[in-house]
Enzyme design. Structure first.
Site, PDB file in Angstrom:
ATOM      1  CE1 TYR A 112      17.166   6.053  12.184  1.00 21.38           C
ATOM      2  CE2 TYR A 112      19.260   7.156  12.548  1.00 21.38           C
ATOM      3  CZ  TYR A 112      18.197   6.842  11.723  1.00 21.38           C
ATOM      4  OH  TYR A 112      18.171   7.347  10.439  1.00 21.38           O
ATOM      5  CB  THR A 151      22.305   9.896   9.407  1.00 19.84           C
ATOM      6  OG1 THR A 151      22.315   8.872  10.395  1.00 19.84           O
ATOM      7  CG2 THR A 151      23.075   9.431   8.193  1.00 19.84           C
ATOM      8  CB  THR A 152      19.901  14.570   8.238  1.00 17.97           C
ATOM      9  OG1 THR A 152      19.048  13.477   7.884  1.00 17.97           O
ATOM     10  CG2 THR A 152      19.599  15.748   7.330  1.00 17.97           C
TER      11      THR A 152
END
Length: 289
Positions: free
Chosen positions: A136, A47-48
């Site tokens: 996750y 996501t980052t």
């Protein structure tokens, strides 16, 4: 496998030019910065890294660039999650020849499956994926918590090696830590909770701050892993202001403001995200000076 993914994994940001193309020279600079900070492994297109806004071809191009640059010096984890189980299985076929330590796969979002649906989704991925999976759990993004009992059921699958826990629920993390198989990893998905999760038996963290301050953060993580909790607690406390700043204007906007302040890349993020404010960049500059 477990040993090479212990410690600090860095959820790699993706530097961009103002036209939203990938800024590969800045990505190289960022990788060198992370390597110099002694982080243990790299997570590409989490996501980052703004994974939702890149095409599959772009993702593979970024992955290949990172692998070529690292030349096997650090293990690489690749992000492949989503809410279309069969599409993920099809995409995973393209990864079979890549040298990956694992695939990080976020729990399905938007569909809001039941716990039984989450189990079935991951079991199907585990059966099909060519590399081991790290689950996750990030309810703030998926609108669905993967309960400890669900994680523990999935821990029985031979191709599922651990979980990145970002629920923020330390009781849930403790239940996983206390009841998991010996070879199943508990990895913090929250920089600020990594110390607590390591203290309860976790193996480390997949980190945002590791892009910005890899040496300082890796030192804290390694100190905690050596069970020197007093020293690690102080180091963690010293970084508390950074944890807050990284969330101030959202991730990765705040992170990229910090990276711009350090001269690593610009603050550009791809819509629908929005670039961090001038005030945020100035705040980072004041911190580093």
């Amino acid at each position: 496998m477990k040993a090479e993914l212990k410690g600090t994994g860095v959820a790699l940001a993706t530097p961009m030019n103002t036209d939203y193309s990938v800024d590969y020279p800045s990505l190289e600079k960022l990788l060198n910065h992370i390597i110099a900070g002694n982080a243990d492994y790299i997570v590409v297109q989490g996501t980052t890294g703004e994974s939702p806004v890149f095409s599959w071809g772009e993702k593979l191009e970024i992955l290949q660039f990172v692998l070529d640059h690292l030349k096997g010096s650090k293990p690489v984890v690749f992000g492949l999650g989503g809410n279309n189980t069969f599409d993920l299985i099809e995409k995973s076929k393209d990864l079979k020849d890549y040298d990956l330590a694992s695939i990080l796969s976020a729990s399905p979002y938007y569909n809001k499956p039941s716990q039984e649906g989450i189990v079935r989704h991951y079991q199907m991925l585990g059966d099909a994926f060519p590399h081991p999976i790290i689950l996750y759990n990030v309810p703030s993004r998926t609108a669905s918590n993967m309960e400890a009992t669900t994680t523990l059921e999935l821990a029985k699958h031979p191709n599922i090696l651990g979980v990145k826990e970002a629920s923020g629920d330390l009781d849930q993390c403790k239940e996983i830590a206390n009841n998991r198989p010996d070879d199943f990893m508990l990895i913090s998905g929250d920089d600020g909770l990594a110390y607590d999760i390591i203290k309860m038996g976790g193996e480390g963290v997949i980190s945002v701050i590791g892009n910005l301050m890899p040496a300082e953060y890796t030192t804290m993580v390694n100190t905690a892993l050596r069970s020197d909790y007093a020293a690690a607690s102080q180091l963690n406390e010293d970084l508390a202001i950074v944890y807050d700043m990284l969330s101030e204007e959202g991730n990765p906007s705040s992170l990229k403001a910090g990276l711009e302040a350090r001269g690593i890349c610009t603050r550009t993020v791809k819509p629908p995200l929005f670039d961090a404010s001038d005030a945020m960049v100035e705040k980072w500059k004041q911190y580093f000076n």
